[in-house]
Scaffold this motif. Structure first.
Motif, mmCIF file in Angstrom:
data_model
loop_
_atom_site.group_PDB
_atom_site.id
_atom_site.type_symbol
_atom_site.label_atom_id
_atom_site.label_comp_id
_atom_site.label_asym_id
_atom_site.label_seq_id
_atom_site.Cartn_x
_atom_site.Cartn_y
_atom_site.Cartn_z
ATOM 1 N N ASN A 1 -9.916 2.490 0.211
ATOM 2 C CA ASN A 1 -10.178 1.483 0.300
ATOM 3 C C ASN A 1 -9.820 -0.504 -0.037
ATOM 4 O O ASN A 1 -10.278 -0.690 -0.702
ATOM 5 C CB ASN A 1 -11.905 1.165 -0.210
ATOM 6 N N THR A 2 -8.835 -0.606 -0.456
ATOM 7 C CA THR A 2 -7.904 -0.843 -0.065
ATOM 8 C C THR A 2 -6.707 -1.071 0.778
ATOM 9 O O THR A 2 -6.324 -0.525 1.565
ATOM 10 C CB THR A 2 -7.618 -0.679 -2.046
ATOM 11 N N ALA A 3 -5.749 -2.242 -0.096
ATOM 12 C CA ALA A 3 -4.155 -2.399 0.786
ATOM 13 C C ALA A 3 -3.306 -2.974 0.010
ATOM 14 O O ALA A 3 -3.503 -3.056 -1.185
ATOM 15 C CB ALA A 3 -4.562 -3.049 1.815
ATOM 16 N N THR A 4 -1.804 -2.864 0.249
ATOM 17 C CA THR A 4 -0.654 -3.719 -0.516
ATOM 18 C C THR A 4 -0.385 -3.322 -1.918
ATOM 19 O O THR A 4 -1.013 -1.486 -2.464
ATOM 20 C CB THR A 4 -0.664 -4.759 -0.028
ATOM 21 N N ALA A 5 -0.737 -3.966 -2.535
ATOM 22 C CA ALA A 5 -1.068 -4.356 -4.116
ATOM 23 C C ALA A 5 -2.101 -3.196 -5.020
ATOM 24 O O ALA A 5 -1.928 -2.402 -5.790
ATOM 25 C CB ALA A 5 -1.301 -5.666 -4.886
ATOM 26 N N GLY A 6 -3.014 -2.670 -4.013
ATOM 27 C CA GLY A 6 -3.493 -2.290 -4.137
ATOM 28 C C GLY A 6 -3.488 -0.255 -4.052
ATOM 29 O O GLY A 6 -3.889 0.664 -4.978
#
Length: 284
Positions: free
Chosen positions: A121-126
């Protein structure tokens, strides 16, 4: 037990993670009109940014095939395999990974590998934050089940915030009207965004990028529970071609709170598409 982390190319690994044999990448494909490029170690960020700015068409991404994930599992000699992908609301990468795991298990019924695909449920930095967390857990000697439990809980509570310098690619892709894009550009309006359950939402907006960054930082610290809570947290910052801005974000964060660890990384191609040149993303 040995372990392997298979991330898609929105994990935005640091140079240290790229050099760590425990980590590998299954890349997405990036497209601008008829031009396409694989988002792997040969990705040229500056060339892609130039093409993106010059094109009248918005950039898009194409997820890896299930076969690519199956092969990544087959190529690993590790006993434990953890797969980290971008939010299923942004790409089909997660579903491809799930199918790739199923294909592997059907073709190798004798395999004793333990495999977990995380719906982040996130992207890049997550994603980077989750990869670093997993690395820490394995360095502490956590078992497969302990890692899966901890990571699942962390995904549920992790927060991500971002400020974009440009909204052009959103406009080109039809995700933002021309009128809204023009007004935001003419008035120098910068939205402060988050993602809740993998769905992107606007929290606030400010006139000017520095004001938006300060507001993003303030919201992140407040919503994380304040300095007493953040001092135990790993915080990750990813930037699109702007290390100086990422360092500025770190300085602003440290004015309000302390953190257990702060890690900064430049983005690969997928986040470059979504966040565009100068974009900043933080996760904690």
């Amino acid at each position: 037990m040995d372990y392997k982390v298979i991330g898609d190319s929105c994990c935005d690994y640091t140079p240290e993670l790229k050099a760590d044999p425990h980590f590998s990448i299954v890349p997405l494909t990036l497209e601008i009109g008829s031009y396409s490029v694989i988002d792997d170690e040969n990705f040229d960020q500056l060339d892609f940014i130039k093409r993106l700015k010059e094109s009248s068409e918005g950039a898009k991404t194409a997820c890896p095939s299930p076969e690519a994930y199956k092969k990544a599992i087959e190529d690993s000699d590790s006993d434990e395999i953890y797969i980290i992908t971008i939010s299923e609301h942004l790409s089909g990468s997660y579903q491809s990974a799930v199918i790739g795991q199923q294909m592997y298990e059907e073709e190798h019924p004798e395999s004793t590998k333990k495999i977990k695909v995380f719906n982040t449920n996130t992207a890049t930095a997550g994603e980077l934050n989750l990869c670093l967390t997993l690395q820490e857990l394995k360095n502490e000697g956590k078992t497969f089940d302990e890692v899966v439990s901890y990571m699942t809980d962390k995904i549920d509570v992790m927060q991500i915030y971002f400020v974009l310098e440009s909204l052009e690619n959103l406009r080109k892709n039809g995700r933002l009207s021309a009128v809204k894009s023009f007004l935001a550009s003419a008035l120098n309006i910068k939205p402060v965004m988050t993602a809740i359950g993998g769905i992107i939402q606007k929290l606030d907006q400010q006139r000017g990028l520095n004001k938006a960054i300060k507001r993003m930082v303030q919201l992140a610290v407040e919503r994380a529970g304040g300095p007493e809570k953040t001092k135990h947290m790993l915080l990750t910052i990813t930037h699109v071609n702007n290390l100086e801005r990422a360092e500025y974000v770190k300085e602003e964060l440290l004015k309000l709170a302390s953190f257990r660890r702060i890690v900064i990384s430049n983005t690969m191609g997928v986040a470059t598409v979504y966040a565009e040149d100068g974009g900043i993303v933080i996760a904690l």
